[in-house]
Each structure stands twice: as structure tokens, then as C-alpha cells.
Design a protein around this motif. Structure first.
Motif, PDB file in Angstrom:
ATOM      1  N   GLY A 103      27.302 -34.060  31.807  1.00  0.00           N
ATOM      2  CA  GLY A 103      26.380 -33.856  30.688  1.00  0.00           C
ATOM      3  C   GLY A 103      25.004 -34.460  30.912  1.00  0.00           C
ATOM      4  O   GLY A 103      24.229 -34.608  29.962  1.00  0.00           O
ATOM      5  N   ALA A 104      24.676 -34.781  32.189  1.00  0.00           N
ATOM      6  CA  ALA A 104      23.420 -35.504  32.464  1.00  0.00           C
ATOM      7  C   ALA A 104      22.195 -34.786  31.900  1.00  0.00           C
ATOM      8  O   ALA A 104      21.262 -35.424  31.429  1.00  0.00           O
ATOM      9  N   GLN A 105      22.201 -33.441  31.951  1.00  0.00           N
ATOM     10  CA  GLN A 105      21.012 -32.703  31.476  1.00  0.00           C
ATOM     11  C   GLN A 105      21.182 -32.193  30.055  1.00  0.00           C
ATOM     12  O   GLN A 105      20.285 -31.517  29.541  1.00  0.00           O
ATOM     13  N   ALA A 106      22.302 -32.498  29.443  1.00  0.00           N
ATOM     14  CA  ALA A 106      22.538 -31.993  28.086  1.00  0.00           C
ATOM     15  C   ALA A 106      22.267 -33.057  27.036  1.00  0.00           C
ATOM     16  O   ALA A 106      21.687 -32.783  25.986  1.00  0.00           O
TER      17      ALA A 106
ATOM     18  N   HIS B  40      26.878 -47.262  36.219  1.00  0.00           N
ATOM     19  CA  HIS B  40      25.461 -47.332  36.584  1.00  0.00           C
ATOM     20  C   HIS B  40      24.784 -45.969  36.531  1.00  0.00           C
ATOM     21  O   HIS B  40      23.619 -45.851  36.860  1.00  0.00           O
ATOM     22  N   GLY B  41      25.514 -44.934  36.165  1.00  0.00           N
ATOM     23  CA  GLY B  41      24.896 -43.613  36.065  1.00  0.00           C
ATOM     24  C   GLY B  41      25.931 -42.523  36.258  1.00  0.00           C
ATOM     25  O   GLY B  41      27.109 -42.791  36.552  1.00  0.00           O
ATOM     26  N   THR B  42      25.471 -41.292  36.132  1.00  0.00           N
ATOM     27  CA  THR B  42      26.367 -40.129  36.263  1.00  0.00           C
ATOM     28  C   THR B  42      27.092 -40.129  37.603  1.00  0.00           C
ATOM     29  O   THR B  42      28.290 -39.864  37.688  1.00  0.00           O
ATOM     30  N   THR B  43      26.332 -40.415  38.666  1.00  0.00           N
ATOM     31  CA  THR B  43      26.923 -40.377  40.017  1.00  0.00           C
ATOM     32  C   THR B  43      28.107 -41.331  40.102  1.00  0.00           C
ATOM     33  O   THR B  43      29.190 -40.965  40.591  1.00  0.00           O
ATOM     34  N   GLU B  44      27.894 -42.554  39.624  1.00  0.00           N
ATOM     35  CA  GLU B  44      28.989 -43.521  39.694  1.00  0.00           C
ATOM     36  C   GLU B  44      30.149 -43.078  38.807  1.00  0.00           C
ATOM     37  O   GLU B  44      31.323 -43.192  39.189  1.00  0.00           O
TER      38      GLU B  44
ATOM     39  N   HIS C 124      27.301 -29.147  32.126  1.00  0.00           N
ATOM     40  CA  HIS C 124      27.023 -28.675  30.763  1.00  0.00           C
ATOM     41  C   HIS C 124      25.721 -27.869  30.804  1.00  0.00           C
ATOM     42  O   HIS C 124      25.691 -26.717  30.392  1.00  0.00           O
ATOM     43  N   VAL C 125      24.674 -28.520  31.359  1.00  0.00           N
ATOM     44  CA  VAL C 125      23.386 -27.844  31.594  1.00  0.00           C
ATOM     45  C   VAL C 125      23.042 -28.112  33.055  1.00  0.00           C
ATOM     46  O   VAL C 125      23.181 -29.246  33.522  1.00  0.00           O
ATOM     47  N   THR C 126      22.608 -27.069  33.793  1.00  0.00           N
ATOM     48  CA  THR C 126      22.319 -27.286  35.215  1.00  0.00           C
ATOM     49  C   THR C 126      20.950 -27.934  35.383  1.00  0.00           C
ATOM     50  O   THR C 126      20.004 -27.606  34.663  1.00  0.00           O
ATOM     51  N   ASN C 127      20.871 -28.839  36.334  1.00  0.00           N
ATOM     52  CA  ASN C 127      19.617 -29.585  36.502  1.00  0.00           C
ATOM     53  C   ASN C 127      18.540 -28.754  37.182  1.00  0.00           C
ATOM     54  O   ASN C 127      17.363 -28.907  36.890  1.00  0.00           O
ATOM     55  N   ALA C 128      18.932 -27.849  38.087  1.00  0.00           N
ATOM     56  CA  ALA C 128      17.914 -27.104  38.829  1.00  0.00           C
ATOM     57  C   ALA C 128      17.289 -26.016  37.977  1.00  0.00           C
ATOM     58  O   ALA C 128      16.101 -25.714  38.133  1.00  0.00           O
TER      59      ALA C 128
ATOM     60  N   ALA D 126      26.424 -26.877  40.375  1.00  0.00           N
ATOM     61  CA  ALA D 126      26.488 -28.307  40.056  1.00  0.00           C
ATOM     62  C   ALA D 126      25.506 -29.120  40.896  1.00  0.00           C
ATOM     63  O   ALA D 126      25.120 -28.725  42.007  1.00  0.00           O
ATOM     64  N   HIS D 127      25.110 -30.250  40.360  1.00  0.00           N
ATOM     65  CA  HIS D 127      24.362 -31.277  41.105  1.00  0.00           C
ATOM     66  C   HIS D 127      25.291 -31.839  42.187  1.00  0.00           C
ATOM     67  O   HIS D 127      26.515 -31.894  41.997  1.00  0.00           O
ATOM     68  N   HIS D 128      24.716 -32.279  43.291  1.00  0.00           N
ATOM     69  CA  HIS D 128      25.546 -32.843  44.373  1.00  0.00           C
ATOM     70  C   HIS D 128      26.472 -33.950  43.868  1.00  0.00           C
ATOM     71  O   HIS D 128      27.555 -34.157  44.423  1.00  0.00           O
ATOM     72  N   ALA D 129      26.037 -34.668  42.829  1.00  0.00           N
ATOM     73  CA  ALA D 129      26.872 -35.748  42.270  1.00  0.00           C
ATOM     74  C   ALA D 129      28.184 -35.212  41.725  1.00  0.00           C
ATOM     75  O   ALA D 129      29.158 -35.955  41.582  1.00  0.00           O
ATOM     76  N   ASN D 130      28.203 -33.922  41.414  1.00  0.00           N
ATOM     77  CA  ASN D 130      29.419 -33.309  40.886  1.00  0.00           C
ATOM     78  C   ASN D 130      30.062 -32.378  41.925  1.00  0.00           C
ATOM     79  O   ASN D 130      30.822 -31.493  41.589  1.00  0.00           O
TER      80      ASN D 130
ATOM     81  N   PHE E 239      27.263 -39.069  31.778  1.00  0.00           N
ATOM     82  CA  PHE E 239      25.805 -38.917  31.699  1.00  0.00           C
ATOM     83  C   PHE E 239      25.118 -40.221  32.078  1.00  0.00           C
ATOM     84  O   PHE E 239      25.770 -41.263  32.227  1.00  0.00           O
ATOM     85  N   SER E 240      23.775 -40.121  32.254  1.00  0.00           N
ATOM     86  CA  SER E 240      22.957 -41.272  32.678  1.00  0.00           C
ATOM     87  C   SER E 240      21.998 -41.663  31.563  1.00  0.00           C
ATOM     88  O   SER E 240      21.449 -40.786  30.879  1.00  0.00           O
ATOM     89  N   GLY E 241      21.738 -42.959  31.453  1.00  0.00           N
ATOM     90  CA  GLY E 241      20.788 -43.431  30.438  1.00  0.00           C
ATOM     91  C   GLY E 241      19.367 -42.974  30.704  1.00  0.00           C
ATOM     92  O   GLY E 241      18.610 -42.670  29.775  1.00  0.00           O
ATOM     93  N   HIS E 242      18.989 -42.884  31.993  1.00  0.00           N
ATOM     94  CA  HIS E 242      17.566 -42.682  32.292  1.00  0.00           C
ATOM     95  C   HIS E 242      17.081 -41.268  32.035  1.00  0.00           C
ATOM     96  O   HIS E 242      15.879 -41.013  32.076  1.00  0.00           O
ATOM     97  N   LYS E 243      18.006 -40.350  31.757  1.00  0.00           N
ATOM     98  CA  LYS E 243      17.573 -38.975  31.436  1.00  0.00           C
ATOM     99  C   LYS E 243      17.545 -38.774  29.926  1.00  0.00           C
ATOM    100  O   LYS E 243      17.312 -37.672  29.445  1.00  0.00           O
ATOM    101  N   MET E 244      17.825 -39.833  29.181  1.00  0.00           N
ATOM    102  CA  MET E 244      17.843 -39.715  27.709  1.00  0.00           C
ATOM    103  C   MET E 244      16.961 -40.814  27.106  1.00  0.00           C
ATOM    104  O   MET E 244      17.324 -41.419  26.124  1.00  0.00           O
TER     105      MET E 244
HETATM  106  C1  LIG Z   1      23.246 -32.522  36.236  1.00  0.00           C
HETATM  107  C2  LIG Z   1      23.100 -33.830  36.950  1.00  0.00           C
HETATM  108  N1  LIG Z   1      24.200 -34.474  37.366  1.00  0.00           N
HETATM  109  C3  LIG Z   1      24.134 -35.648  37.994  1.00  0.00           C
HETATM  110  C4  LIG Z   1      22.931 -36.251  38.247  1.00  0.00           C
HETATM  111  C5  LIG Z   1      22.906 -37.582  38.923  1.00  0.00           C
HETATM  112  O1  LIG Z   1      22.470 -38.539  38.016  1.00  0.00           O
HETATM  113  P1  LIG Z   1      22.182 -40.029  38.481  1.00  0.00           P
HETATM  114  O2  LIG Z   1      21.260 -39.928  39.657  1.00  0.00           O
HETATM  115  O3  LIG Z   1      21.534 -40.649  37.277  1.00  0.00           O
HETATM  116  O4  LIG Z   1      23.482 -40.650  38.819  1.00  0.00           O
HETATM  117  C6  LIG Z   1      21.762 -35.633  37.847  1.00  0.00           C
HETATM  118  C7  LIG Z   1      20.444 -36.216  38.170  1.00  0.00           C
HETATM  119  O5  LIG Z   1      19.476 -35.519  38.395  1.00  0.00           O
HETATM  120  C8  LIG Z   1      21.851 -34.393  37.166  1.00  0.00           C
HETATM  121  O6  LIG Z   1      20.750 -33.770  36.738  1.00  0.00           O
END
Ligand SMILES: Cc1ncc(COP(=O)(O)O)c(C=O)c1O
Length: 407
Positions: A202-205, A94-98, A173-177, A123-127, A223-228
Motif C-alpha cells: 500500500g506504499a502508494q495508496a 523501517h519501511g515497506t521494503t523491510e 494497491h497502487v503502482t508506483n511507476a 510491482a515495485h522491486h520491494a514486492n 506501507f512507508s511513513g515517508h510517502k505519507m
Molecule cells: C509501491 C512501492 N512499494 C515499495 C516501495 C519501497 O518503499 P521503501 O523504499 O520506503 O521501503 C516503494 C517506494 O517507492 C513503492 O512505491
């Protein structure tokens, strides 16, 4: 740069961007949070619900066969898009987090007390959080990987940490912030030489440049579909077959089994083993349309367009004065992080919104990075394939108004 006509035609495919917000043209600079969707993605999802709506892999009837064909065709598309070696290496989540949670849960049996897990400080909190949870369950130890002055992974410090023989390395891969890029091919190579498993977020790449699993050579890529330019509710867990096959499924139930009896259950094989339950069928189909959209773009032009816009954005912000930019390197990808003097980022965000500008303000789900920068938060403007120079100019002019109002 993509010529104006070509770019207008690309932008025209995004219906949300034609609207006004508070009687001003919407200026959407929050693509890193989620990208807008082209009409083809919206149409593909709506076509599925209008004509083919049925569950996949289950029924003998024609609707189900059509839905299954469309769903599995997207797996082929993803395989070719990221150049994975085998179709079973592509798992719909369902997304990068999952996806990251599935790996962190799934390798629990392979991790012992005091094993070391290296995690990217930016890293994003998801990672981050799934690895902390894994550490709690197993007694493993998390060590943050220090950043260099450009706020990418510090390779010397990384090499030092690798001497501790970590079990796993999790990097962005690429930082989101910030939009900073890590040289993941080289980092993965070093980590593998040290005997670690590797996961690359790779969510931001994925929307900005080609990603090739044979070159990155990591064990897991997510990676997530909604960022691409695709829908929410779908993501990808890529894993090298041998590693993926060893993961304990985080979700169990229908679809993922071979046989079930009250004496016990035998799991099915990949990829189904890691796709329990009814998947997000329409979202997967939308992801397929998003990949087709990306593949339809004039690749070199699009990259060049995005890169020159990002540099223009960095320069315009720097020239505005009273702006602090964070690691605004010219080779960054898609995003610029900044603060206006000592003003609170949320105030800046609200005042920009009142002028039709959508940016993200806060900690960007990267609190350890904010702690590293001694910040509570910052604003982030991020771009996509549809962003144009007028967006940047509208944003800079609005930010100038904010500056005049607050300073
Ligand atoms: C680098 C990175 N990792 C993970 C996530 C989490 O992605 P999602 O909320 O689609 O699971 C994001 C979302 O902003 C992100 O930018």
C-alpha cells in the motif's frame, strides 16, 4: 476542488516548498518517491529529541516513560487509521521494503518446493525480490500476474492462475511507476477463496485515500511513513493476528524476547516479537504527526483536488504533443508516466531540473513492468496534497522548453 484559500493554507505547512532552485520556484513533482513533510512532523520529531529523548520500553525513568507513551500512542493511531482489529496487528518497521522482507522471510517454514507465489507484474522491486529470495530458499515457483490494457492486474488471467492453488499472492494497491490502481478488495477475496495468503503493498495508496483493513481483508498490508508526509526510517507491517503470530522473526535480539538463557530463548508476544532492537523512535513519533496531519485535511475536498489536478496534468501532457503517456487512466492515483518522443528520460529529467522541476526518471524500481512496456525507463511526475495548478503549469512550460531544445 479545494478552494484556493484552503489549499494555500495546506501548502503553507510545507517549508521545503517555499525555496527557489536555480533562482526558480521549486516545483516538486516527485511525491511518489517521497513526500515533503509538514512543519508539524518536523516539530514532533525535534520535540522528542529536545525534551523526551530516551529509549522505549526499558527504563524506569520519566523520559523513557514519556518516550514509550508517545511511541505506543502512535501504534493506537495507526490501528485506528487503517482500522485494524487489534493493536498487536500493527508492527513498526523501517519501511515497506523491510515489512515485505519480514513476511517473505517469516513464512519460509510454511512454503515448500513447487508451491506457487503469484506476484503483480507491475510491482515495485520491494514486492518482487523478497519473494524471489523466498523461492530460492524453498524451491517455490514465482508466477507473474499478467496486466490488462490499462496496466492493472488482468482479472481473467488472475482467475486462471488461482486455479493453480497458489500459496501466496503479492499485489500492489497502487503502482508506483504508473499510478494505476488495483481493485484489491475483489482480488484478495478471489485469492482467499483459492486458499492463498495475501500481501498488499500500500506504499502508494496510503496517503491518497482511506485504507480499511476490514474491507481490504488481506493477511498483510505494508506501507512507508515517508510517502505519507511522515519521516523516512519508519514503516508499517499490518498482519492479521493469526498470520503475523506465525511469522518467524527475521530479526532477533533485545526487546523481542520473553526469556533468554544459554539453554535457549523464548520469544515474546506480538507486537514486540517482530520489533527487535531499538526502534526508530523519533520517526514513529513523526509518523504519528503525519497521520494527525492527514486526518486534519478536509478529506473529500483533498481527494477531489488531487484527482482534478492529476487529470489536468494528464491532459496538459497529452496536449503538449510528442509525448507518450503510459496508462494515463482518469482514475489513476497520484502519478503520470511519460516519455518525450524518443528522447532519453534522464536527459529530459536533467533539463527539467535546470528549470526547478523535480520529477523522477528511470525504471522506477519496476524493471519487469518496463520490460512489459519494452522501455528502458520513463519520466514520472507525481503529486501530493500540496501540489497546485501553478506547479503543473510551470512543469508543462518547462517541458515545452525541453521539447523545443531537443526536437
Ligand atoms: C509501491 C512501492 N512499494 C515499495 C516501495 C519501497 O518503499 P521503501 O523504499 O520506503 O521501503 C516503494 C517506494 O517507492 C513503492 O512505491
Amino acid at each position: 476542488m479545494t478552494n484556493a484559500f484552503e489549499h494555500d493554507a495546506i501548502r503553507a505547512q510545507f517549508p521545503t516548498l517555499t525555496q527557489q532552485v536555480d533562482e526558480q520556484p521549486l516545483c516538486y513533482l516527485d511525491t511518489a518517491a517521497t513526500s515533503q513533510k509538514p512543519q508539524s512532523v518536523i516539530d514532533a520529531m525535534s520535540h522528542y529529541y529536545q525534551f523526551d529523548n530516551a529509549n522505549v520500553h526499558r527504563a524506569a525513568h520519566q523520559l523513557s516513560a514519556r518516550a514509550t507513551r508517545s511511541y505506543e500512542a502512535v501504534r493506537e493511531q495507526v490501528k485506528s487509521f487503517i482500522n485494524s482489529a487489534r493493536i498487536e496487528e500493527v508492527i513498526f518497521t523501517h519501511g515497506t521494503t523491510e515489512s515485505i522482507n519480514m513476511v517473505a522471510y517469516g513464512i519460509s517454514d510454511q512454503i515448500k518446493a513447487n508451491d506457487i507465489i503469484l506476484v503483480d507484474t507491475a510491482a515495485h522491486h520491494a514486492n518482487i525480490v523478497p519473494w524471489q529470495q523466498l523461492a530460492k530458499r524453498t524451491g517455490a515457483v514465482i508466477k507473474p500476474i499478467p496486466l490488462n490494457d490499462e496496466l492493472s492486474i488482468d482479472t481473467d488471467a488472475f482467475d486462471e492462475l488461482l486455479k493453480l492453488a497458489p500459496k501466496l499472492v503479492a499485489i500492489s494497491h497502487v503502482t508506483n511507476a504508473l499510478g494505476t490502481i488495483n481493485q484489491v478488495e475483489s482480488l484478495v477475496k478471489r485469492a482467499k477463496t483459492a486458499g492463498a495468503l495475501t500481501l498488499v503493498d500500500g506504499a502508494q495508496a496510503i496517503a491518497h485515500f482511506d485504507v480499511d483493513m476490514q474491507k481490504v481483508d488481506c493477511d498483510f498490508y505494508v506501507f512507508s511513513g515517508h510517502k505519507m508526509y511522515g519521516p523516512t526510517g519508519v514503516g508499517i507491517l499490518y498482519g492479521r493476528f493469526e498470520q503475523l503470530d506465525q511469522l518467524t522473526p527475521m530479526l532477533t535480539g533485545g526487546e523481542m524476547i520473553k526469556t533468554v538463557s544459554f539453554a535457549g530463548t523464548e520469544f515474546g508476544s506480538l507486537p514486540n516479537k517482530l520489533e527487535a532492537g531499538t526502534p526508530a523512535i523519533s520517526a514513529v513519533i513523526g509518523l504519528g504527526a503525519a497521520i494527525s496531519f492527514i486526518k486534519s485535511l478536509p478529506k473529500e475536498h483533498t481527494r477531489q483536488h488531487e484527482q482534478s489536478l492529476l487529470i489536468y496534468l494528464q491532459q496538459q501532457l497529452a496536449q503538449l504533443g510528442d509525448i507518450t503517456l503510459y496508462a494515463a487512466n482518469p482514475n489513476n492515483i497520484g502519478a503520470v508516466a511519460f516519455n518525450l518522443a524518443n528522447e532519453h528520460h534522464q536527459d529530459v529529467g536533467i533539463l527539467l531540473d535546470q528549470q526547478g522541476i523535480a520529477v523522477r526518471c528511470g525504471h522506477h524500481c519496476a524493471m519487469p513492468l518496463m520490460q512489459h512496456l519494452a522501455l528502458k525507463g520513463c519520466c514520472r511526475a507525481s503529486i501530493g496534497v500540496y501540489t497546485n495548478k501553478q506547479d503543473i503549469d510551470q512543469f508543462i512550460s518547462a517541458l515545452n522548453n525541453v521539447k523545443e531544445l531537443l526536437l
